[in-house]
Scaffold this motif. Structure first.
Motif, PDB file in Angstrom:
ATOM      1  N   PHE A  57       1.008  -1.364   0.120  1.00 48.89           N
ATOM      2  CA  PHE A  57      -0.194   0.151  -0.628  1.00 48.89           C
ATOM      3  C   PHE A  57       1.360   1.210   0.369  1.00 48.89           C
ATOM      4  O   PHE A  57       0.659   2.496   0.259  1.00 48.89           O
ATOM      5  CB  PHE A  57      -1.186   0.121   1.172  1.00 48.89           C
ATOM      6  N   GLY A  58       2.506   1.222  -0.629  1.00 50.97           N
ATOM      7  CA  GLY A  58       2.875   2.581  -0.282  1.00 50.97           C
ATOM      8  C   GLY A  58       3.781   3.038   1.691  1.00 50.97           C
ATOM      9  O   GLY A  58       3.798   3.777   1.151  1.00 50.97           O
ATOM     10  N   ALA A  59       3.344   1.662   2.453  1.00 44.49           N
ATOM     11  CA  ALA A  59       3.933   2.895   3.352  1.00 44.49           C
ATOM     12  C   ALA A  59       4.997   2.858   3.597  1.00 44.49           C
ATOM     13  O   ALA A  59       5.483   1.956   3.144  1.00 44.49           O
ATOM     14  CB  ALA A  59       2.667   1.789   4.906  1.00 44.49           C
ATOM     15  N   ARG A  60       5.467   3.648   4.494  1.00 42.18           N
ATOM     16  CA  ARG A  60       7.047   3.281   4.897  1.00 42.18           C
ATOM     17  C   ARG A  60       7.056   2.229   6.185  1.00 42.18           C
ATOM     18  O   ARG A  60       6.397   2.184   7.492  1.00 42.18           O
ATOM     19  CB  ARG A  60       7.632   4.584   5.568  1.00 42.18           C
ATOM     20  N   LEU A  61       7.836   1.444   5.874  1.00 45.34           N
ATOM     21  CA  LEU A  61       7.873   0.269   7.228  1.00 45.34           C
ATOM     22  C   LEU A  61       8.700   0.393   8.182  1.00 45.34           C
ATOM     23  O   LEU A  61       9.915   0.553   7.699  1.00 45.34           O
ATOM     24  CB  LEU A  61       7.876  -0.702   6.436  1.00 45.34           C
ATOM     25  N   VAL A  62       8.634   0.126   9.258  1.00 48.29           N
ATOM     26  CA  VAL A  62       9.939   0.689  10.559  1.00 48.29           C
ATOM     27  C   VAL A  62       9.291  -0.850  11.129  1.00 48.29           C
ATOM     28  O   VAL A  62       8.688  -1.391  11.613  1.00 48.29           O
ATOM     29  CB  VAL A  62       9.167   1.855  11.096  1.00 48.29           C
ATOM     30  N   ARG A  63      10.401  -1.270  11.652  1.00 50.67           N
ATOM     31  CA  ARG A  63      10.369  -2.670  12.331  1.00 50.67           C
ATOM     32  C   ARG A  63      10.961  -2.592  13.969  1.00 50.67           C
ATOM     33  O   ARG A  63      11.541  -1.067  14.132  1.00 50.67           O
ATOM     34  CB  ARG A  63      11.233  -3.644  11.500  1.00 50.67           C
ATOM     35  N   CYS A  64      10.060  -2.430  15.078  1.00 52.36           N
ATOM     36  CA  CYS A  64      10.407  -2.549  16.458  1.00 52.36           C
ATOM     37  C   CYS A  64      10.128  -3.864  17.227  1.00 52.36           C
ATOM     38  O   CYS A  64       9.438  -4.793  16.997  1.00 52.36           O
ATOM     39  CB  CYS A  64       9.084  -1.538  16.943  1.00 52.36           C
ATOM     40  N   ASP A  65      11.563  -4.326  17.247  1.00 50.65           N
ATOM     41  CA  ASP A  65      11.386  -5.424  18.268  1.00 50.65           C
ATOM     42  C   ASP A  65      11.410  -5.506  19.694  1.00 50.65           C
ATOM     43  O   ASP A  65      11.032  -6.660  19.586  1.00 50.65           O
ATOM     44  CB  ASP A  65      13.060  -6.172  18.137  1.00 50.65           C
ATOM     45  N   THR A  66      11.143  -4.506  20.304  1.00 50.29           N
ATOM     46  CA  THR A  66      10.761  -4.737  21.528  1.00 50.29           C
ATOM     47  C   THR A  66       9.543  -4.933  21.513  1.00 50.29           C
ATOM     48  O   THR A  66       8.358  -3.678  21.457  1.00 50.29           O
ATOM     49  CB  THR A  66      10.518  -3.340  22.075  1.00 50.29           C
ATOM     50  N   PRO A  67       8.877  -5.915  22.132  1.00 53.63           N
ATOM     51  CA  PRO A  67       7.425  -6.403  22.614  1.00 53.63           C
ATOM     52  C   PRO A  67       6.402  -5.161  22.537  1.00 53.63           C
ATOM     53  O   PRO A  67       6.845  -4.571  23.612  1.00 53.63           O
ATOM     54  CB  PRO A  67       7.298  -7.443  22.851  1.00 53.63           C
ATOM     55  N   GLY A  68       5.363  -5.631  23.059  1.00 62.86           N
ATOM     56  CA  GLY A  68       4.044  -4.242  23.197  1.00 62.86           C
ATOM     57  C   GLY A  68       3.747  -3.008  22.115  1.00 62.86           C
ATOM     58  O   GLY A  68       4.614  -2.301  21.359  1.00 62.86           O
ATOM     59  N   ILE A  69       2.237  -2.544  22.458  1.00 62.19           N
ATOM     60  CA  ILE A  69       1.972  -1.460  22.117  1.00 62.19           C
ATOM     61  C   ILE A  69       2.813   0.005  22.035  1.00 62.19           C
ATOM     62  O   ILE A  69       3.472   0.616  20.862  1.00 62.19           O
ATOM     63  CB  ILE A  69       1.001  -1.211  21.566  1.00 62.19           C
ATOM     64  N   PRO A  70       3.183   0.034  23.442  1.00 57.45           N
ATOM     65  CA  PRO A  70       3.706   1.717  23.712  1.00 57.45           C
ATOM     66  C   PRO A  70       5.295   1.396  23.065  1.00 57.45           C
ATOM     67  O   PRO A  70       5.345   2.594  22.916  1.00 57.45           O
ATOM     68  CB  PRO A  70       3.914   0.945  25.574  1.00 57.45           C
TER      69      PRO A  70
END
Length: 255
Positions: free
Chosen positions: A55-68
């Protein structure tokens, strides 16, 4: 002017590829398109990352678990003047980004806006009463606790400069509610206002079997307790009142 403000939309996601695709389709139909969409992949094992890219979004990976942690990573990555936040299972009305942009343009004194939501799935007869109960209970508990309106994580917007001012103090603990924590820090010095024009649809997941509603409540309690004793309600209320009084007083040598 609303169109001069750059808008970033942040979506934290983990294993919600179908819901994310629905959300991104809704964002593609906005009457005022976002300048960027940041999808924060919080360790998905499904196709969420591929859906975001498609969809053309910029993807950022966060390996720290959890929504915060995932939300904070998205705010850090966002480049817009205004950062909007919703969940992957949300469906914004076509006017959502425009309503937010116009509100921020009209009120430069406001740090953040938040809106409500309606349920778009589950038993039709329960959608309105459960949404009223869900959001009403949240407001009833948090307004006296904070001394001001809380932010609702599925439908909020904040100024990037406001985020930069508090990013080092917010918690990124997976066992906290990120919107409640953000409310504690942002509402300390900034203004949070309600925006009914920012209309949002959301999933009835919080009430689905196996979703551990009690765990959500425990996280809410933990989020409040982690801010004590500094933010014990009477102390917090007094501090806010004193800040307002001092802000209203003229500086020495002025009239």
């Amino acid at each position: 002017m609303p169109d001069t403000l750059r808008i970033s939309v942040v979506i934290p996601v983990k294993d919600d590829d179908t819901e994310l695709a629905r959300c991104l389709r809704a964002l593609a139909r906005q009457t005022r398109p976002a300048d960027e969409i940041v999808v924060v992949d919080n360790g998905s094992t499904d196709a969420s990352a591929r859906v975001g890219r498609a969809f053309g979004a910029r993807l950022v990976r966060c390996d720290t678990p959890g929504i915060p942690a995932a939300s904070a990573a998205g705010y850090d990555a966002a480049q817009g003047d205004i950062i909007l936040r919703l969940d992957a299972d949300c469906v914004p009305d076509a006017s959502w980004t425009r309503a937010m942009a116009e509100a921020f343009a009209a009120r430069p004194d406001v740090s953040a806006f938040t809106g409500g939501a309606r349920f778009i799935d589950g038993p039709p007869a329960l959608r309105v009463p459960l949404a009223t109960l869900y959001l009403g209970a949240y407001a009833a508990v948090m307004i006296p606790t904070l001394g001001h309106l809380p932010l609702f994580g599925s439908n909020l917007g904040l100024r990037r400069e406001a985020w930069l001012g508090i990013r080092s103090s917010v918690h990124r603990d997976a066992e906290l509610h990120d919107d409640m924590d953000l409310s504690f820090h942002l509402g300390e010095r900034g203004r949070i206002r309600w925006l009914p024009a920012a209309r949002m649809g959301m999933s009835m997941r919080p009430f689905a079997p196996g979703q551990a509603f009690g765990r959500r409540a425990a996280r809410g309690l933990r989020t409040v307790l982690v801010h004590l004793p500094r933010d014990f309600p009477p102390v917090r209320w007094t501090r806010r009142v004193l800040r307002r009084v001092l802000a209203a007083r003229p500086m020495p040598g002025t009239s």
